[in-house]
Scaffold this active site. Sequence first.
Site, PDB file in Angstrom:
ATOM      1  N   HIS A 271      37.308  31.588  32.095  1.00  6.80           N
ATOM      2  CA  HIS A 271      36.518  32.812  31.903  1.00  6.80           C
ATOM      3  C   HIS A 271      37.002  33.591  30.679  1.00  6.80           C
ATOM      4  O   HIS A 271      36.189  33.986  29.821  1.00  6.80           O
ATOM      5  CB  HIS A 271      36.617  33.688  33.155  1.00  6.80           C
ATOM      6  CG  HIS A 271      35.782  34.921  33.097  1.00  6.80           C
ATOM      7  ND1 HIS A 271      34.478  34.959  33.547  1.00  6.80           N
ATOM      8  CD2 HIS A 271      36.049  36.178  32.635  1.00  6.80           C
ATOM      9  CE1 HIS A 271      33.979  36.168  33.365  1.00  6.80           C
ATOM     10  NE2 HIS A 271      34.916  36.928  32.819  1.00  6.80           N
ATOM     11  N   GLU A 272      38.304  33.797  30.597  1.00 10.37           N
ATOM     12  CA  GLU A 272      38.844  34.569  29.476  1.00 10.37           C
ATOM     13  C   GLU A 272      38.721  33.804  28.162  1.00 10.37           C
ATOM     14  O   GLU A 272      38.509  34.412  27.103  1.00 10.37           O
ATOM     15  CB  GLU A 272      40.310  34.941  29.750  1.00 10.37           C
ATOM     16  CG  GLU A 272      40.526  35.801  30.985  1.00 10.37           C
ATOM     17  CD  GLU A 272      39.707  37.087  30.975  1.00 10.37           C
ATOM     18  OE1 GLU A 272      39.392  37.584  29.882  1.00 10.37           O
ATOM     19  OE2 GLU A 272      39.380  37.591  32.068  1.00 10.37           O
TER      20      GLU A 272
ATOM     21  N   HIS B 179      35.358  34.554  26.583  1.00  8.78           N
ATOM     22  CA  HIS B 179      35.353  35.794  25.793  1.00  8.78           C
ATOM     23  C   HIS B 179      36.070  35.588  24.450  1.00  8.78           C
ATOM     24  O   HIS B 179      35.578  36.005  23.396  1.00  8.78           O
ATOM     25  CB  HIS B 179      36.059  36.922  26.555  1.00  8.78           C
ATOM     26  CG  HIS B 179      35.361  37.360  27.807  1.00  8.78           C
ATOM     27  ND1 HIS B 179      34.047  37.760  27.825  1.00  8.78           N
ATOM     28  CD2 HIS B 179      35.802  37.484  29.093  1.00  8.78           C
ATOM     29  CE1 HIS B 179      33.702  38.110  29.054  1.00  8.78           C
ATOM     30  NE2 HIS B 179      34.746  37.940  29.843  1.00  8.78           N
TER      31      HIS B 179
END
Length: 364
Positions: A17-18, A21
């Site tokens: 997820h990170e 980004h």
Amino acid sequence: MSVLAAIAVLAVLILVHELGHFVAARSQGIHVNRFSLGFGPVLWKYQGAETEYAIRAFPLGGFVGFPDDDPDSDIPPNDPNLLRNRPILDRAIVISAGVIANLIFAYMLLLAQVGFVGIGQASQPGVSIQQLAPEVSAVATNAGLKPGDVILSANQKEFGTSLQEIEALRDIIKNSPGKSIQLTVARGDERLSVNVIPEAKPAGGSIGIGLAPNGKVERRPVSLSKAFSVGASEFQRIVVMTFKGFGQLVTNFGETASQVAGPIKIVEIGANIAQNDTGSLFFFAALISINLAVINILPLPALDGGQLAFLLIEGLRGKPLPNRIQEGVMQTGLVLLLGLGIFLIVKETTQLTTQLEWVQKLFQ
């Protein structure tokens, strides 16, 4: 080591997820000054040319930091490569990239599940009644159904060996409150015709039975060409199921709130899978990854969806909301989310049978 395996799965999903980004920002030339897996004290860190990479003590979380919010940053406030100075579309790509990364990763996990581990199938057709639950509904008990009975068909729909037949039967029952369902039931060598009328519950029809596959479950890998279609079908099914679950949480909060799982419960479920059914770890990880994506896209403060909502308002107004309003909303949302997380952790920790058993699982 089963608990460690479950924690590792969650840590990988958060990392994905990170990374979504991070990659979305760096690929657009946007400044990123911190990338951290976990929260709390720093266990390891590395200072790159622009970004500090860190691993922290508590792996069930993470964040990507931008110099926009760093008062000690040497980058001028009007730098065009600060996130806040980018067009709305660029910022929306960065904010939504974590959700997109989780969804893509979930699909890849499902491909691995069906292509290498295999699709679970029961050795015999039908759906087995594992137990009766008269405290939920006495319909099945009053109709004479018994544990060990095998439901072969419902309203002339025959059930095969796929594990999805369980969900198909549940849907028939849930969608038929107050309506007659004709069941064909196998009990040993007998074939019985049983009529049930599901009791109306807030979540749909119920007859008070626990279901299981009929016979031993075996996994059979599929060809690569078929894996893409089967993986896509499973992906769609889980996404729809997840949104339905959140929908029920909104429309029927009283009955579904108790089913909400926090990190302790998720790790406990993952540990049981790792210990008893390692072949399902891909599916478990895909399920959690999709849930993580759906949760983050909800338009709630402190989540990705909340930040996207601010961008939408900015696009409609032609200018962003005042910083004090945004910060107030985000801080309130963060406090509420932290409060919910702490509540779930405390509740689930007290529900564990004994702390000794939990610690022992670390070394199994």
